[in-house]
Design a protein around this motif. Structure first.
Motif, PDB file in Angstrom:
ATOM      1  N   SER A  28       0.816  -1.203   0.000  1.00 33.49           N
ATOM      2  CA  SER A  28       0.000   0.000   0.000  1.00 33.49           C
ATOM      3  C   SER A  28       0.854   1.260   0.000  1.00 33.49           C
ATOM      4  O   SER A  28       0.542   2.228  -0.645  1.00 33.49           O
ATOM      5  CB  SER A  28      -0.917  -0.001   1.211  1.00 33.49           C
ATOM      6  N   SER A  29       1.959   1.232   0.740  1.00 31.10           N
ATOM      7  CA  SER A  29       2.770   2.433   0.883  1.00 31.10           C
ATOM      8  C   SER A  29       3.326   2.918  -0.449  1.00 31.10           C
ATOM      9  O   SER A  29       3.580   4.096  -0.617  1.00 31.10           O
ATOM     10  CB  SER A  29       3.914   2.157   1.860  1.00 31.10           C
ATOM     11  N   THR A  30       3.490   1.997  -1.405  1.00 33.14           N
ATOM     12  CA  THR A  30       4.075   2.418  -2.677  1.00 33.14           C
ATOM     13  C   THR A  30       3.015   2.762  -3.723  1.00 33.14           C
ATOM     14  O   THR A  30       3.347   3.245  -4.789  1.00 33.14           O
ATOM     15  CB  THR A  30       4.973   1.306  -3.253  1.00 33.14           C
ATOM     16  N   VAL A  31       1.745   2.486  -3.420  1.00 34.27           N
ATOM     17  CA  VAL A  31       0.712   2.751  -4.419  1.00 34.27           C
ATOM     18  C   VAL A  31       0.247   4.202  -4.307  1.00 34.27           C
ATOM     19  O   VAL A  31      -0.249   4.619  -3.272  1.00 34.27           O
ATOM     20  CB  VAL A  31      -0.496   1.797  -4.245  1.00 34.27           C
ATOM     21  N   ASP A  36      -2.737   9.823   0.608  1.00 36.63           N
ATOM     22  CA  ASP A  36      -1.896   8.687   0.997  1.00 36.63           C
ATOM     23  C   ASP A  36      -2.630   7.717   1.919  1.00 36.63           C
ATOM     24  O   ASP A  36      -3.232   8.140   2.905  1.00 36.63           O
ATOM     25  CB  ASP A  36      -0.648   9.195   1.742  1.00 36.63           C
ATOM     26  N   GLY A  37      -2.580   6.441   1.575  1.00 34.33           N
ATOM     27  CA  GLY A  37      -3.167   5.434   2.447  1.00 34.33           C
ATOM     28  C   GLY A  37      -4.687   5.370   2.397  1.00 34.33           C
ATOM     29  O   GLY A  37      -5.309   4.617   3.151  1.00 34.33           O
ATOM     30  N   GLY A  94      -8.135  13.087 -11.359  1.00 34.62           N
ATOM     31  CA  GLY A  94      -7.405  12.759 -10.140  1.00 34.62           C
ATOM     32  C   GLY A  94      -8.109  13.244  -8.879  1.00 34.62           C
ATOM     33  O   GLY A  94      -7.482  13.453  -7.849  1.00 34.62           O
ATOM     34  N   LYS A  95      -9.437  13.422  -8.955  1.00 40.24           N
ATOM     35  CA  LYS A  95     -10.183  13.810  -7.749  1.00 40.24           C
ATOM     36  C   LYS A  95     -10.546  12.585  -6.930  1.00 40.24           C
ATOM     37  O   LYS A  95     -10.711  12.662  -5.720  1.00 40.24           O
ATOM     38  CB  LYS A  95     -11.454  14.556  -8.145  1.00 40.24           C
ATOM     39  N   VAL A  96     -10.756  11.468  -7.595  1.00 39.82           N
ATOM     40  CA  VAL A  96     -10.980  10.192  -6.904  1.00 39.82           C
ATOM     41  C   VAL A  96     -10.045   9.162  -7.523  1.00 39.82           C
ATOM     42  O   VAL A  96      -9.584   9.330  -8.650  1.00 39.82           O
ATOM     43  CB  VAL A  96     -12.458   9.712  -7.014  1.00 39.82           C
ATOM     44  N   ASP A  97      -9.768   8.086  -6.775  1.00 39.40           N
ATOM     45  CA  ASP A  97      -8.857   7.052  -7.282  1.00 39.40           C
ATOM     46  C   ASP A  97      -9.557   6.065  -8.198  1.00 39.40           C
ATOM     47  O   ASP A  97      -9.001   5.627  -9.197  1.00 39.40           O
ATOM     48  CB  ASP A  97      -8.245   6.282  -6.096  1.00 39.40           C
ATOM     49  N   VAL A  98     -10.766   5.687  -7.792  1.00 35.91           N
ATOM     50  CA  VAL A  98     -11.492   4.665  -8.551  1.00 35.91           C
ATOM     51  C   VAL A  98     -12.951   5.073  -8.723  1.00 35.91           C
ATOM     52  O   VAL A  98     -13.516   5.760  -7.872  1.00 35.91           O
ATOM     53  CB  VAL A  98     -11.454   3.294  -7.815  1.00 35.91           C
ATOM     54  N   GLY A  99     -13.523   4.674  -9.838  1.00 36.77           N
ATOM     55  CA  GLY A  99     -14.963   4.829 -10.044  1.00 36.77           C
ATOM     56  C   GLY A  99     -15.572   3.449  -9.935  1.00 36.77           C
ATOM     57  O   GLY A  99     -15.214   2.547 -10.704  1.00 36.77           O
ATOM     58  N   ILE A 100     -16.438   3.248  -8.929  1.00 31.69           N
ATOM     59  CA  ILE A 100     -17.097   1.948  -8.781  1.00 31.69           C
ATOM     60  C   ILE A 100     -18.579   2.235  -8.643  1.00 31.69           C
ATOM     61  O   ILE A 100     -19.023   2.803  -7.641  1.00 31.69           O
ATOM     62  CB  ILE A 100     -16.584   1.153  -7.560  1.00 31.69           C
ATOM     63  N   ALA A 230      -2.563  -2.781  -8.652  1.00 35.66           N
ATOM     64  CA  ALA A 230      -2.830  -3.133  -7.256  1.00 35.66           C
ATOM     65  C   ALA A 230      -4.311  -3.483  -7.066  1.00 35.66           C
ATOM     66  O   ALA A 230      -4.653  -4.518  -6.489  1.00 35.66           O
ATOM     67  CB  ALA A 230      -2.437  -1.974  -6.340  1.00 35.66           C
ATOM     68  N   VAL A 231      -5.188  -2.625  -7.576  1.00 35.69           N
ATOM     69  CA  VAL A 231      -6.631  -2.846  -7.409  1.00 35.69           C
ATOM     70  C   VAL A 231      -7.046  -4.103  -8.176  1.00 35.69           C
ATOM     71  O   VAL A 231      -7.798  -4.944  -7.673  1.00 35.69           O
ATOM     72  CB  VAL A 231      -7.430  -1.613  -7.896  1.00 35.69           C
ATOM     73  N   ASP A 232      -6.532  -4.240  -9.391  1.00 33.05           N
ATOM     74  CA  ASP A 232      -6.910  -5.395 -10.192  1.00 33.05           C
ATOM     75  C   ASP A 232      -6.410  -6.692  -9.563  1.00 33.05           C
ATOM     76  O   ASP A 232      -7.114  -7.702  -9.548  1.00 33.05           O
ATOM     77  CB  ASP A 232      -6.360  -5.243 -11.618  1.00 33.05           C
TER      78      ASP A 232
END
Ligand code: ARG
Length: 255
Positions: A28-31, A36-37, A94-100, A230-232
């Motif tokens: 996680s720390s590198t993603v 952060d986190g 870049g306002k959110v990381d993922v769209g789900i 990472a997510v995938d």
């Protein structure tokens, strides 16, 4: 035409899958994420059972899958509610990381964002009044169709039946209300939300025909391949160990 598209999408998802191999153990720390986190998820929480409000909490299939992914990556999850049409632009900006958001993979969206492996199937369903003369997708010609704006149902109906025959509502529930009030002749929307809306509105039914079948996946910025991997990777593990199926079964009862 739609079959061809589906095939293309399957191919590109397989390629994506291959690209993700070997990088499943991202720490996680590198993603890199917006905060952060923290895994920040954009959704439109008017789409039960995928996302909906329970009090002031956003819950549902997508919220639980996102939480399981965040847990695997050692991150906190934060969910931001927005219009469905803003999700992809928020991911891009870049306002959110993922769209789900029960989001269907399609070619146009693939130009703007990357998609994870698919975690569920959706079917575009047609809701009508119980006494309607509409019995199949062909009968939609010349009828007034309600949809949720910027969804695939919206796109298909405009393509197939003409913009002038389609009324787009901000969310699915409003479209279904318009149908109940006789303002439109039918609503085209994903089948699980359709079941939900029909169960809470008298005098409506879902046609026993499938308009279009689709794959749902997670949208991630094209600029953040590390996060995609990472997510995938986490999602693939959650599919393989049955977690995703358990979450789906919790919200979608077998008929
Ligand atoms: N599957 C459709 C699409 O991707 C509808 C998704 C709507 N989702 C939502 N959370 N409102 O266009």
């Amino acid at each position: 035409m739609k079959k061809k598209l589906a095939l293309l999408l399957t191919c590109s998802m397989v390629m994506l899958g291959l690209a993700a191999c070997g990088s499943e153990k991202a720490a996680s720390s590198t993603v890199p994420t917006v905060v952060d986190g923290v895994l920040t998820m954009g959704t439109n929480a008017q789409f039960p059972p995928y996302e909906f409000y329970d009090g002031d909490q956003i819950v549902g299939i997508d919220a639980e899958i996102a939480q399981a992914i965040a847990d695997k990556l050692g991150m906190k999850l934060e969910i931001t509610d927005m219009d469905f049409g803003s999700i992809i632009t928020s991911v891009q900006a870049g306002k959110v990381d993922v769209g789900i958001a029960g989001m269907t993979v399609n070619e146009e969206r693939l130009q703007n964002v990357n998609f994870s492996t698919s975690y569920a199937t959706g079917v575009q369903a047609i809701i009508v009044k119980e006494d309607s003369d509409i019995a199949s997708p062909d009968d939609l010609a010349g009828k007034l169709i309600g949809v949720q704006e910027n969804t695939t149902g919206h796109i298909y109906c405009e393509d197939d039946f003409g913009t002038e025959n389609v009324i787009a509502y901000t969310n699915g529930a409003t479209a279904v209300q318009a149908l109940a009030q006789g303002k439109v002749d039918c609503v085209v929307i994903d089948n699980e939300p359709a079941k939900n809306f029909v169960s809470t509105n008298e005098g409506l039914k879902i046609l026993n025909t499938e308009y279009v079948t689709e794959d749902y996946a997670i949208a991630i910025s094209k600029d953040n391949e590390e996060l995609l991997n990472a997510v995938d990777g986490a999602l693939k593990e959650l599919i393989a160990d049955g977690t995703v199926q358990t979450i789906l079964d919790k919200y979608i009862k077998a008929e």
